[in-house]
Scaffold this motif. Structure first.
Motif, PDB file in Angstrom:
ATOM      1  N   GLU A  87      -5.948   8.491   1.161  1.00 52.66           N
ATOM      2  CA  GLU A  87      -5.913   8.088  -0.238  1.00 52.66           C
ATOM      3  C   GLU A  87      -4.734   7.152  -0.450  1.00 52.66           C
ATOM      4  O   GLU A  87      -3.647   7.386   0.086  1.00 52.66           O
ATOM      5  CB  GLU A  87      -5.796   9.308  -1.158  1.00 52.66           C
ATOM      6  CG  GLU A  87      -6.994  10.242  -1.089  1.00 52.66           C
ATOM      7  CD  GLU A  87      -6.987  11.284  -2.192  1.00 52.66           C
ATOM      8  OE1 GLU A  87      -6.434  10.983  -3.274  1.00 52.66           O
ATOM      9  OE2 GLU A  87      -7.526  12.379  -1.980  1.00 52.66           O
ATOM     10  N   PHE A  88      -4.931   6.125  -1.266  1.00 53.18           N
ATOM     11  CA  PHE A  88      -3.837   5.176  -1.498  1.00 53.18           C
ATOM     12  C   PHE A  88      -4.120   4.328  -2.728  1.00 53.18           C
ATOM     13  O   PHE A  88      -5.223   4.330  -3.287  1.00 53.18           O
ATOM     14  CB  PHE A  88      -3.625   4.275  -0.275  1.00 53.18           C
ATOM     15  CG  PHE A  88      -4.840   3.500   0.158  1.00 53.18           C
ATOM     16  CD1 PHE A  88      -5.102   2.227  -0.335  1.00 53.18           C
ATOM     17  CD2 PHE A  88      -5.742   4.042   1.075  1.00 53.18           C
ATOM     18  CE1 PHE A  88      -6.222   1.507   0.074  1.00 53.18           C
ATOM     19  CE2 PHE A  88      -6.868   3.332   1.489  1.00 53.18           C
ATOM     20  CZ  PHE A  88      -7.101   2.058   0.986  1.00 53.18           C
ATOM     21  N   LYS A  89      -3.101   3.576  -3.133  1.00 50.54           N
ATOM     22  CA  LYS A  89      -3.189   2.572  -4.185  1.00 50.54           C
ATOM     23  C   LYS A  89      -2.430   1.329  -3.730  1.00 50.54           C
ATOM     24  O   LYS A  89      -1.774   1.332  -2.681  1.00 50.54           O
ATOM     25  CB  LYS A  89      -2.606   3.093  -5.503  1.00 50.54           C
ATOM     26  CG  LYS A  89      -3.437   4.169  -6.192  1.00 50.54           C
ATOM     27  CD  LYS A  89      -2.867   4.509  -7.566  1.00 50.54           C
ATOM     28  CE  LYS A  89      -3.744   5.525  -8.295  1.00 50.54           C
ATOM     29  NZ  LYS A  89      -3.251   5.801  -9.661  1.00 50.54           N
ATOM     30  N   TRP A  91       3.120   9.016   0.065  1.00 49.71           N
ATOM     31  CA  TRP A  91       3.220   8.582  -1.330  1.00 49.71           C
ATOM     32  C   TRP A  91       4.646   8.135  -1.690  1.00 49.71           C
ATOM     33  O   TRP A  91       5.111   8.304  -2.816  1.00 49.71           O
ATOM     34  CB  TRP A  91       2.762   9.686  -2.290  1.00 49.71           C
ATOM     35  CG  TRP A  91       1.294   9.987  -2.188  1.00 49.71           C
ATOM     36  CD1 TRP A  91       0.721  11.023  -1.526  1.00 49.71           C
ATOM     37  CD2 TRP A  91       0.213   9.224  -2.745  1.00 49.71           C
ATOM     38  NE1 TRP A  91      -0.644  10.975  -1.620  1.00 49.71           N
ATOM     39  CE2 TRP A  91      -0.994   9.874  -2.378  1.00 49.71           C
ATOM     40  CE3 TRP A  91       0.142   8.066  -3.527  1.00 49.71           C
ATOM     41  CZ2 TRP A  91      -2.239   9.402  -2.744  1.00 49.71           C
ATOM     42  CZ3 TRP A  91      -1.101   7.592  -3.897  1.00 49.71           C
ATOM     43  CH2 TRP A  91      -2.279   8.261  -3.505  1.00 49.71           C
ATOM     44  N   ASP A  92       5.332   7.551  -0.725  1.00 48.79           N
ATOM     45  CA  ASP A  92       6.707   7.090  -0.922  1.00 48.79           C
ATOM     46  C   ASP A  92       6.696   5.642  -1.389  1.00 48.79           C
ATOM     47  O   ASP A  92       6.610   4.707  -0.586  1.00 48.79           O
ATOM     48  CB  ASP A  92       7.491   7.232   0.385  1.00 48.79           C
ATOM     49  CG  ASP A  92       8.965   6.879   0.226  1.00 48.79           C
ATOM     50  OD1 ASP A  92       9.367   6.495  -0.899  1.00 48.79           O
ATOM     51  OD2 ASP A  92       9.701   6.954   1.232  1.00 48.79           O
ATOM     52  N   ALA A  93       6.786   5.416  -2.705  1.00 55.49           N
ATOM     53  CA  ALA A  93       6.719   4.064  -3.251  1.00 55.49           C
ATOM     54  C   ALA A  93       7.913   3.207  -2.852  1.00 55.49           C
ATOM     55  O   ALA A  93       7.820   1.978  -2.834  1.00 55.49           O
ATOM     56  CB  ALA A  93       6.609   4.124  -4.773  1.00 55.49           C
ATOM     57  N   MET A 105       0.853  -1.187   0.000  1.00 60.82           N
ATOM     58  CA  MET A 105       0.000   0.000   0.000  1.00 60.82           C
ATOM     59  C   MET A 105       0.888   1.235   0.000  1.00 60.82           C
ATOM     60  O   MET A 105       1.878   1.298   0.728  1.00 60.82           O
ATOM     61  CB  MET A 105      -0.895   0.037   1.249  1.00 60.82           C
ATOM     62  CG  MET A 105      -2.073  -0.902   1.209  1.00 60.82           C
ATOM     63  SD  MET A 105      -3.058  -0.815   2.742  1.00 60.82           S
ATOM     64  CE  MET A 105      -3.625   0.895   2.703  1.00 60.82           C
ATOM     65  N   VAL A 106       0.489   2.224  -0.810  1.00 63.61           N
ATOM     66  CA  VAL A 106       1.223   3.476  -0.855  1.00 63.61           C
ATOM     67  C   VAL A 106       0.234   4.614  -1.066  1.00 63.61           C
ATOM     68  O   VAL A 106      -0.738   4.467  -1.808  1.00 63.61           O
ATOM     69  CB  VAL A 106       2.295   3.448  -1.972  1.00 63.61           C
ATOM     70  CG1 VAL A 106       1.666   3.272  -3.345  1.00 63.61           C
ATOM     71  CG2 VAL A 106       3.160   4.699  -1.942  1.00 63.61           C
ATOM     72  N   TRP A 139       6.966   3.078  -8.576  1.00 63.73           N
ATOM     73  CA  TRP A 139       5.825   3.326  -9.462  1.00 63.73           C
ATOM     74  C   TRP A 139       6.148   2.705 -10.808  1.00 63.73           C
ATOM     75  O   TRP A 139       6.896   3.242 -11.607  1.00 63.73           O
ATOM     76  CB  TRP A 139       5.566   4.827  -9.603  1.00 63.73           C
ATOM     77  CG  TRP A 139       5.073   5.459  -8.332  1.00 63.73           C
ATOM     78  CD1 TRP A 139       5.751   6.301  -7.526  1.00 63.73           C
ATOM     79  CD2 TRP A 139       3.792   5.267  -7.732  1.00 63.73           C
ATOM     80  NE1 TRP A 139       4.985   6.664  -6.433  1.00 63.73           N
ATOM     81  CE2 TRP A 139       3.766   6.045  -6.539  1.00 63.73           C
ATOM     82  CE3 TRP A 139       2.655   4.523  -8.060  1.00 63.73           C
ATOM     83  CZ2 TRP A 139       2.663   6.090  -5.699  1.00 63.73           C
ATOM     84  CZ3 TRP A 139       1.562   4.566  -7.232  1.00 63.73           C
ATOM     85  CH2 TRP A 139       1.566   5.342  -6.063  1.00 63.73           C
ATOM     86  N   ALA A 140       5.585   1.520 -11.053  1.00 58.45           N
ATOM     87  CA  ALA A 140       5.882   0.778 -12.277  1.00 58.45           C
ATOM     88  C   ALA A 140       4.629   0.065 -12.754  1.00 58.45           C
ATOM     89  O   ALA A 140       3.502   0.488 -12.447  1.00 58.45           O
ATOM     90  CB  ALA A 140       7.039  -0.193 -12.023  1.00 58.45           C
TER      91      ALA A 140
END
Length: 370
Positions: free
Chosen positions: A310-312, A283-285, A276-277, A319-320
């Motif tokens: 918020e996250f992905k 937002w530190d991948a 999770m980021v 980020w790839a």
């Protein structure tokens, strides 16, 4: 012996006469002599009330079409927004002795919006009846009539995926509900070359959706257009014919389309890692929150989520390519459905600073926050 020859000769002559009479039998020609006459309508203005979808809204009657000999005929009742019926909508079909049809508020609303009438605005709907024999032979069209009708916002069906082609198998109680936005329903989910169908609920009845072809059971006929990897399976089911993997299943329930497509996703589901980021870690991948793998494509983690978090999800510490978020671009939120890179938005969750369990199922295309 002489009598036997005489009998054989007489028998052969009788056969010859029979064949000759067959060759010369009369051919009956059927012609249409009169079109059905539309039509008495039970109303001139109809305001459709969405609170009473099953109430009768319009009754249509017409006279019988004429043919030169008694034949079994059918009638098709059609609606259009224009007098030329360039894009007719079929309200229904009835058989021979029936020359009247009644349609409910819900049916008339679907017809109105399918032909392009505007929600909450009175518009004109043209109506006609076409008589025909068999599969549209010797068709004859009635005169036109019209009704002024005010439709309400159309509610599109919900679709639940079930079958050997899906991740849930034939368990109707676990059928996968697709994400719905307006007339579109969609999901990124596992598919394998087997049979499947859609249900209208997590149960086998009452609603089932399959191909709109004559070989399908009539109550289950729905999809008019599909991609080539979806074909007729049997009287109840469709069949998926592509290679196994994650596919975007997308349904457009607009009455003029009723389409179903299956498009292969660039991403799979059985990865070793998921993270999770987002706002939860700046937002530190490179330093994401590690999730625990619990099965093929399934991961979970318990973490703190504050207000408007918020996250992905990412499959590498960067980020790839391996990235999932809330399904669809420009659609931030907490839908419970994931979409891959370039087809997702941020997951947005209004937490309270407490501890939440986040689960992801990449094979099913879903996530939960509890």
């Amino acid at each position: 012996m002489k009598n036997n020859h005489i009998l054989k000769a007489i028998f052969a002559f009788l056969i010859f006469l029979g064949l000759a009479s067959c060759d010369n039998r009369e051919l009956i020609q059927v012609d249409n002599t009169a079109a059905p006459i539309t039509m008495n309508l039970s109303a001139e203005h109809i305001f459709l009330d969405q609170n009473y979808p099953d109430n009768p809204a319009l009754n249509i009657t017409w006279s019988q079409a004429g043919y030169t000999v008694p034949v079994e005929m059918n009638y098709r009742i059609e609606a259009s927004a224009t007098q030329d019926f360039a894009n007719p909508y079929t309200l229904g079909t009835v058989a021979q002795s029936v020359r009247t049809a009644t349609y409910t508020v819900s049916q008339m609303n679907t017809a109105a919006q399918t032909i392009g009438l505007i929600q909450d605005v009175e518009g004109k709907m043209y109506l006609r009846v076409t008589s025909y024999l068999g599969s549209n032979a010797l068709s004859s069209v009635s005169n036109l009539t019209s009704v002024m009708i005010t439709p309400y916002a159309l509610t599109y069906p919900s679709f639940y995926l079930v079958g050997a082609a899906s991740a849930v198998g034939w368990n109707s109680g676990s059928a996968q509900l697709l994400y719905k936005k307006d007339s579109k329903s969609m999901i990124y989910t596992y598919m394998t070359p087997e049979s499947f169908r859609f249900l209208g609920q997590q149960a086998w009845s009452p609603l089932n959706y399959s191909l709109d072809v004559p070989a399908t059971d009539e109550p289950n006929r729905y999809f008019k257009q599909t991609t080539p990897n979806i074909v007729f399976g049997d009287h109840e089911n469709m069949k998926f014919t592509d290679t196994e993997g994650i596919y975007l299943l997308e349904i457009d329930a607009d009455g003029t389309k009723k389409s179903l497509s299956a498009t292969k996703s660039a991403l799979g589901y059985n990865y070793d890692n998921l993270y999770m980021v987002g706002s939860i870690n700046g937002w530190d991948a490179a330093n994401p929150i590690t999730m625990t793998k619990t099965g093929e494509g399934t991961f979970e983690v318990t973490t703190t989520l504050g207000a408007d978090a918020e996250f992905k999800f990412i499959g590498q510490k960067a980020w790839a390519a391996l990235e999932w978020g809330n399904i669809l671009k420009d659609n931030p939120g907490n839908s419970g459905y994931v979409g891959p890179k370039d087809a997702n938005s941020n997951i947005v969750f209004h937490g309270n600073g407490g501890s939440y369990k986040v689960t992801v199922n990449l094979k099913m295309g879903t996530f939960t926050i509890q």
